[in-house]
Design a protein around this motif. Structure first.
Motif, PDB file in Angstrom:
ATOM      1  N   GLN A 147       0.863  -1.251   0.075  1.00  0.00           N
ATOM      2  CA  GLN A 147       0.150  -0.161   0.173  1.00  0.00           C
ATOM      3  C   GLN A 147       1.046   1.156  -0.036  1.00  0.00           C
ATOM      4  O   GLN A 147       1.513   1.336   0.877  1.00  0.00           O
ATOM      5  CB  GLN A 147      -0.990   0.012   1.139  1.00  0.00           C
ATOM      6  N   TYR A 148       0.793   2.019  -0.995  1.00  0.00           N
ATOM      7  CA  TYR A 148       1.462   3.444  -1.083  1.00  0.00           C
ATOM      8  C   TYR A 148       0.628   4.403  -0.561  1.00  0.00           C
ATOM      9  O   TYR A 148      -0.614   4.109  -0.730  1.00  0.00           O
ATOM     10  CB  TYR A 148       1.977   3.748  -2.415  1.00  0.00           C
ATOM     11  N   TYR A 149       0.902   5.427   0.238  1.00  0.00           N
ATOM     12  CA  TYR A 149       0.225   6.543   0.960  1.00  0.00           C
ATOM     13  C   TYR A 149       0.835   7.749   0.916  1.00  0.00           C
ATOM     14  O   TYR A 149       1.980   7.834   1.534  1.00  0.00           O
ATOM     15  CB  TYR A 149      -0.200   5.669   2.332  1.00  0.00           C
ATOM     16  N   CYS A 150       0.322   8.780   0.137  1.00  0.00           N
ATOM     17  CA  CYS A 150       0.714  10.111   0.194  1.00  0.00           C
ATOM     18  C   CYS A 150      -0.022  10.884   0.983  1.00  0.00           C
ATOM     19  O   CYS A 150      -1.208  11.076   0.965  1.00  0.00           O
ATOM     20  CB  CYS A 150       0.625  10.464  -1.259  1.00  0.00           C
ATOM     21  N   THR A 151       0.671  11.407   2.046  1.00  0.00           N
ATOM     22  CA  THR A 151       0.028  12.377   2.902  1.00  0.00           C
ATOM     23  C   THR A 151      -0.439  13.646   2.294  1.00  0.00           C
ATOM     24  O   THR A 151      -1.489  14.329   2.597  1.00  0.00           O
ATOM     25  CB  THR A 151       0.958  12.723   4.149  1.00  0.00           C
ATOM     26  N   GLN A 152       0.169  14.074   1.287  1.00  0.00           N
ATOM     27  CA  GLN A 152      -0.234  15.188   0.651  1.00  0.00           C
ATOM     28  C   GLN A 152      -1.754  15.031  -0.202  1.00  0.00           C
ATOM     29  O   GLN A 152      -2.568  15.783  -0.170  1.00  0.00           O
ATOM     30  CB  GLN A 152       0.959  15.697  -0.431  1.00  0.00           C
TER      31      GLN A 152
END
Length: 230
Positions: free
Chosen positions: A106-111
């Protein structure tokens, strides 16, 4: 294992036709990877690895060992977190690291998550410090006077480490804050959108690295159809 990742890289100021800009991409011949920071959220431990810097005098095999360590974390992780993650993935991929397939991690971008949580409000600033400040989280520290034109490979290496660790600490804190907000009943329906957009950021990074094949004849045909219709 959940990890936060952040890279630092050399940038190059360019000028052409009277226009000036800073090229931050891994495709500029004078740019290079400086360092990679990793924070394991499960343990709270942070790691910082150098690859090239004016003050970095690696022992024999040290750069290869550092690369192996970063690859270990990337490929053991269940969740890979970053702020503007696509940028980090593009640099890591172009620098020869082994990135896990988006169907296996799972990739997760906070932006991206902050944008979705704010319902796409264009008046909101989505940078790491701005997002952390809104939520009362620790801000990344920056002791460097960038106005002098210095690049990150030239500033004292301890300052780079301080700056880089600040990035992964703030990104990790923002991720945990966002998870709490997303688990609220009024926000829980946003999870699928954030997961899809974050996953697609890894695909976009790959596209930018490899390019996209275009059938020019078909493209001309689409243009002709568009002109005929409009």
């Amino acid at each position: 294992m959940k990890i936060v990742v952040d890279i630092e890289n050399k940038t190059t100021k360019l000028e052409r036709g009277g226009k000036k800009w800073t090229d931050m991409s891994p495709f500029c011949a004078t740019n290079f990877l400086v360092s990679v920071g990793i924070k394991v959220l499960d343990t709270g431990k942070s790691y910082y690895y150098y690859f090239r810097h004016d003050d970095f005098k690696p022992a024999a095999g040290e750069v290869a060992a550092n690369k192996e360590k970063v690859n270990y974390f990337l490929n053991k992780a269940d969740v890979i977190i970053g702020s503007n993650l696509k940028y980090d993935l593009m640099w890591l991929g172009e620098s020869g690291f082994t990135l896990p397939d988006h169907r296996k991690v799972q990739y997760y971008c906070t932006q991206i998550a902050e944008y979705v949580l704010s319902k796409g409000d264009t008046s909101v600033r989505y940078g790491l410090n701005a997002s952390c400040e809104r939520e009362g989280l620790p801000l990344k520290k920056d002791t460097v006077d960038w106005s002098s034109g210095v690049t990150i490979d030239q500033i004292p290496i301890d300052d780079v480490t301080f700056y880089g660790l600040g990035d992964i600490n703030s990104s990790g804190a923002l991720y945990e804050n966002q998870v709490q907000r997303l688990d609220r009943p009024e926000n829980s329906s946003l999870w699928p959108t954030i997961n899809m957009m974050s996953e697609f950021s890894s695909v976009l990074a790959k596209w930018e690295r490899t390019g996209i094949k275009i059938d020019m004849d078909t493209l001309v045909g689409v243009e002709d159809e568009f002109r005929a219709e409009y």
